[in-house]
Write a protein that holds these residues in place. Structure first.
Motif, PDB file in Angstrom:
ATOM      1  N   ASP A  71      19.117  -6.626  11.304  1.00 52.23           N
ATOM      2  CA  ASP A  71      19.835  -5.403  11.663  1.00 52.23           C
ATOM      3  C   ASP A  71      20.646  -4.942  10.446  1.00 52.23           C
ATOM      4  O   ASP A  71      21.602  -5.599  10.051  1.00 52.23           O
ATOM      5  CB  ASP A  71      20.756  -5.704  12.847  1.00 52.23           C
ATOM      6  CG  ASP A  71      21.445  -4.473  13.409  1.00 52.23           C
ATOM      7  OD1 ASP A  71      21.462  -3.428  12.735  1.00 52.23           O
ATOM      8  OD2 ASP A  71      21.975  -4.575  14.525  1.00 52.23           O
ATOM      9  N   THR A  72      20.251  -3.842   9.849  1.00 52.64           N
ATOM     10  CA  THR A  72      20.958  -3.344   8.662  1.00 52.64           C
ATOM     11  C   THR A  72      21.935  -2.221   9.007  1.00 52.64           C
ATOM     12  O   THR A  72      22.439  -1.539   8.123  1.00 52.64           O
ATOM     13  CB  THR A  72      19.959  -2.829   7.599  1.00 52.64           C
ATOM     14  OG1 THR A  72      19.153  -1.814   8.185  1.00 52.64           O
ATOM     15  CG2 THR A  72      19.098  -3.950   7.058  1.00 52.64           C
ATOM     16  N   SER A  73      22.233  -2.070  10.283  1.00 49.21           N
ATOM     17  CA  SER A  73      23.203  -1.050  10.677  1.00 49.21           C
ATOM     18  C   SER A  73      24.624  -1.549  10.421  1.00 49.21           C
ATOM     19  O   SER A  73      24.845  -2.740  10.177  1.00 49.21           O
ATOM     20  CB  SER A  73      23.029  -0.690  12.160  1.00 49.21           C
ATOM     21  OG  SER A  73      23.349  -1.786  12.989  1.00 49.21           O
ATOM     22  N   TYR A  74      25.553  -0.643  10.474  1.00 52.54           N
ATOM     23  CA  TYR A  74      26.959  -1.010  10.318  1.00 52.54           C
ATOM     24  C   TYR A  74      27.778  -0.209  11.311  1.00 52.54           C
ATOM     25  O   TYR A  74      27.308   0.768  11.881  1.00 52.54           O
ATOM     26  CB  TYR A  74      27.443  -0.789   8.882  1.00 52.54           C
ATOM     27  CG  TYR A  74      27.416   0.641   8.432  1.00 52.54           C
ATOM     28  CD1 TYR A  74      28.531   1.464   8.593  1.00 52.54           C
ATOM     29  CD2 TYR A  74      26.280   1.198   7.844  1.00 52.54           C
ATOM     30  CE1 TYR A  74      28.504   2.799   8.184  1.00 52.54           C
ATOM     31  CE2 TYR A  74      26.255   2.519   7.439  1.00 52.54           C
ATOM     32  CZ  TYR A  74      27.363   3.307   7.612  1.00 52.54           C
ATOM     33  OH  TYR A  74      27.344   4.612   7.213  1.00 52.54           O
ATOM     34  N   ARG A  75      29.007  -0.649  11.518  1.00 48.88           N
ATOM     35  CA  ARG A  75      29.916   0.042  12.424  1.00 48.88           C
ATOM     36  C   ARG A  75      31.175   0.421  11.656  1.00 48.88           C
ATOM     37  O   ARG A  75      31.692  -0.384  10.871  1.00 48.88           O
ATOM     38  CB  ARG A  75      30.329  -0.825  13.620  1.00 48.88           C
ATOM     39  CG  ARG A  75      29.200  -1.476  14.382  1.00 48.88           C
ATOM     40  CD  ARG A  75      28.365  -0.478  15.159  1.00 48.88           C
ATOM     41  NE  ARG A  75      27.285  -1.142  15.867  1.00 48.88           N
ATOM     42  CZ  ARG A  75      26.070  -1.339  15.372  1.00 48.88           C
ATOM     43  NH1 ARG A  75      25.775  -0.920  14.139  1.00 48.88           N
ATOM     44  NH2 ARG A  75      25.149  -1.945  16.090  1.00 48.88           N
ATOM     45  N   LEU A  83      38.279  -2.438   4.022  1.00 55.88           N
ATOM     46  CA  LEU A  83      37.798  -3.728   4.502  1.00 55.88           C
ATOM     47  C   LEU A  83      36.339  -3.578   4.916  1.00 55.88           C
ATOM     48  O   LEU A  83      35.982  -2.669   5.669  1.00 55.88           O
ATOM     49  CB  LEU A  83      38.638  -4.184   5.697  1.00 55.88           C
ATOM     50  CG  LEU A  83      38.153  -5.412   6.462  1.00 55.88           C
ATOM     51  CD1 LEU A  83      38.122  -6.644   5.565  1.00 55.88           C
ATOM     52  CD2 LEU A  83      39.058  -5.651   7.672  1.00 55.88           C
ATOM     53  N   ILE A  84      35.510  -4.498   4.409  1.00 50.26           N
ATOM     54  CA  ILE A  84      34.114  -4.597   4.826  1.00 50.26           C
ATOM     55  C   ILE A  84      33.894  -6.042   5.243  1.00 50.26           C
ATOM     56  O   ILE A  84      34.209  -6.962   4.486  1.00 50.26           O
ATOM     57  CB  ILE A  84      33.141  -4.225   3.690  1.00 50.26           C
ATOM     58  CG1 ILE A  84      33.374  -2.796   3.228  1.00 50.26           C
ATOM     59  CG2 ILE A  84      31.694  -4.421   4.148  1.00 50.26           C
ATOM     60  CD1 ILE A  84      32.515  -2.394   2.044  1.00 50.26           C
ATOM     61  N   ALA A  85      33.355  -6.251   6.434  1.00 50.55           N
ATOM     62  CA  ALA A  85      33.177  -7.615   6.944  1.00 50.55           C
ATOM     63  C   ALA A  85      31.778  -7.795   7.530  1.00 50.55           C
ATOM     64  O   ALA A  85      31.241  -6.892   8.165  1.00 50.55           O
ATOM     65  CB  ALA A  85      34.236  -7.904   8.000  1.00 50.55           C
ATOM     66  N   SER A  86      31.226  -8.993   7.326  1.00 52.57           N
ATOM     67  CA  SER A  86      29.864  -9.270   7.794  1.00 52.57           C
ATOM     68  C   SER A  86      29.838 -10.096   9.080  1.00 52.57           C
ATOM     69  O   SER A  86      28.817 -10.681   9.418  1.00 52.57           O
ATOM     70  CB  SER A  86      29.080 -10.014   6.702  1.00 52.57           C
ATOM     71  OG  SER A  86      29.616 -11.316   6.512  1.00 52.57           O
ATOM     72  N   ILE A 130      37.539  -4.890  -0.027  1.00 51.30           N
ATOM     73  CA  ILE A 130      37.579  -6.348   0.174  1.00 51.30           C
ATOM     74  C   ILE A 130      36.447  -6.680   1.110  1.00 51.30           C
ATOM     75  O   ILE A 130      36.353  -6.126   2.208  1.00 51.30           O
ATOM     76  CB  ILE A 130      38.924  -6.787   0.766  1.00 51.30           C
ATOM     77  CG1 ILE A 130      40.038  -6.518  -0.240  1.00 51.30           C
ATOM     78  CG2 ILE A 130      38.887  -8.254   1.175  1.00 51.30           C
ATOM     79  CD1 ILE A 130      41.408  -6.856   0.245  1.00 51.30           C
ATOM     80  N   MET A 131      35.579  -7.572   0.663  1.00 50.49           N
ATOM     81  CA  MET A 131      34.437  -7.952   1.473  1.00 50.49           C
ATOM     82  C   MET A 131      34.663  -9.350   2.023  1.00 50.49           C
ATOM     83  O   MET A 131      34.877 -10.291   1.266  1.00 50.49           O
ATOM     84  CB  MET A 131      33.170  -7.860   0.635  1.00 50.49           C
ATOM     85  CG  MET A 131      32.982  -6.451   0.081  1.00 50.49           C
ATOM     86  SD  MET A 131      31.457  -6.210  -0.799  1.00 50.49           S
ATOM     87  CE  MET A 131      30.372  -5.982   0.597  1.00 50.49           C
ATOM     88  N   VAL A 132      34.607  -9.464   3.355  1.00 46.25           N
ATOM     89  CA  VAL A 132      34.888 -10.737   4.025  1.00 46.25           C
ATOM     90  C   VAL A 132      33.601 -11.237   4.685  1.00 46.25           C
ATOM     91  O   VAL A 132      33.109 -10.630   5.629  1.00 46.25           O
ATOM     92  CB  VAL A 132      35.991 -10.567   5.081  1.00 46.25           C
ATOM     93  CG1 VAL A 132      36.273 -11.885   5.773  1.00 46.25           C
ATOM     94  CG2 VAL A 132      37.262 -10.016   4.432  1.00 46.25           C
ATOM     95  N   PRO A 133      33.072 -12.365   4.203  1.00 44.54           N
ATOM     96  CA  PRO A 133      31.883 -12.933   4.842  1.00 44.54           C
ATOM     97  C   PRO A 133      32.273 -13.719   6.089  1.00 44.54           C
ATOM     98  O   PRO A 133      33.387 -14.186   6.216  1.00 44.54           O
ATOM     99  CB  PRO A 133      31.328 -13.868   3.759  1.00 44.54           C
ATOM    100  CG  PRO A 133      32.538 -14.307   3.009  1.00 44.54           C
ATOM    101  CD  PRO A 133      33.492 -13.124   3.031  1.00 44.54           C
ATOM    102  N   ALA A 134      31.324 -13.840   6.978  1.00 46.11           N
ATOM    103  CA  ALA A 134      31.558 -14.641   8.189  1.00 46.11           C
ATOM    104  C   ALA A 134      31.119 -16.067   7.939  1.00 46.11           C
ATOM    105  O   ALA A 134      30.321 -16.354   7.103  1.00 46.11           O
ATOM    106  CB  ALA A 134      30.794 -14.056   9.360  1.00 46.11           C
ATOM    107  N   PHE A 136      29.223  -5.247   9.569  1.00 44.04           N
ATOM    108  CA  PHE A 136      27.798  -5.399   9.805  1.00 44.04           C
ATOM    109  C   PHE A 136      27.551  -6.843  10.188  1.00 44.04           C
ATOM    110  O   PHE A 136      28.482  -7.658  10.168  1.00 44.04           O
ATOM    111  CB  PHE A 136      26.973  -4.965   8.582  1.00 44.04           C
ATOM    112  CG  PHE A 136      27.219  -5.772   7.337  1.00 44.04           C
ATOM    113  CD1 PHE A 136      26.374  -6.818   6.985  1.00 44.04           C
ATOM    114  CD2 PHE A 136      28.289  -5.482   6.495  1.00 44.04           C
ATOM    115  CE1 PHE A 136      26.596  -7.559   5.831  1.00 44.04           C
ATOM    116  CE2 PHE A 136      28.512  -6.208   5.337  1.00 44.04           C
ATOM    117  CZ  PHE A 136      27.670  -7.247   5.009  1.00 44.04           C
ATOM    118  N   MET A 137      26.351  -7.145  10.573  1.00 46.16           N
ATOM    119  CA  MET A 137      26.026  -8.514  10.934  1.00 46.16           C
ATOM    120  C   MET A 137      25.338  -9.160   9.755  1.00 46.16           C
ATOM    121  O   MET A 137      24.244  -8.748   9.357  1.00 46.16           O
ATOM    122  CB  MET A 137      25.114  -8.562  12.163  1.00 46.16           C
ATOM    123  CG  MET A 137      24.833  -9.974  12.614  1.00 46.16           C
ATOM    124  SD  MET A 137      23.866 -10.056  14.130  1.00 46.16           S
ATOM    125  CE  MET A 137      22.317  -9.351  13.604  1.00 46.16           C
TER     126      MET A 137
END
Length: 128
Positions: A34-38, A15-18, A124-128, A93-94
């Protein structure tokens, strides 16, 4: 796009979410580019997840983080055998990064490298 070589029920899914999700104790996202991720362990209880995002109304996500970070739903799909497994780490990430170049040259390669290290088959990429 790459077609799956085997059924989804045999794949490890990441899972990858923005949505700007982070775990209690991690640094909040705090500025537009901010190009960082958690990395977030998928066994993290929902009460330990936080949201920091400037570009969307986070009210619903604060009530139920699965709206923008559906890790519990994916865990259920793994238990049901619909997916082979959920990767132990999810990445967030934001969104709202104005520089497409920074996403292309910094964030996307870093996330891709994490997925390779985690040996996932599908993300799976989930946009906000």
């Amino acid at each position: 796009f790459t077609p799956l070589a085997r059924p989804l029920s045999d794949c490890t899914v990441a899972l990858i979410a923005s949505g700007g999700i982070y775990r209690l104790g991690q640094t909040a996202f705090h500025f537009k580019d901010d190009t960082s991720y958690r990395a977030i362990d998928v066994d993290t209880p929902p009460a330990e997840l936080r949201i920091s995002h400037f570009a969307y109304d986070t009210s619903d996500a604060r009530r139920d983080v699965n709206v923008v970070f559906p890790y519990q739903t994916l865990k259920d799909l793994a238990r049901l055998g619909r997916i082979g497994a959920l990767s132990q780490r999810a990445y967030t990430f934001m969104g709202g990064i104005y520089s497409a170049r920074k996403v292309r040259e910094v964030l996307a390669p870093a996330l891709a490298n994490q997925l390779v290290r985690d040996e996932v088959d599908v993300s799976i990429m989930v946009p906000a």
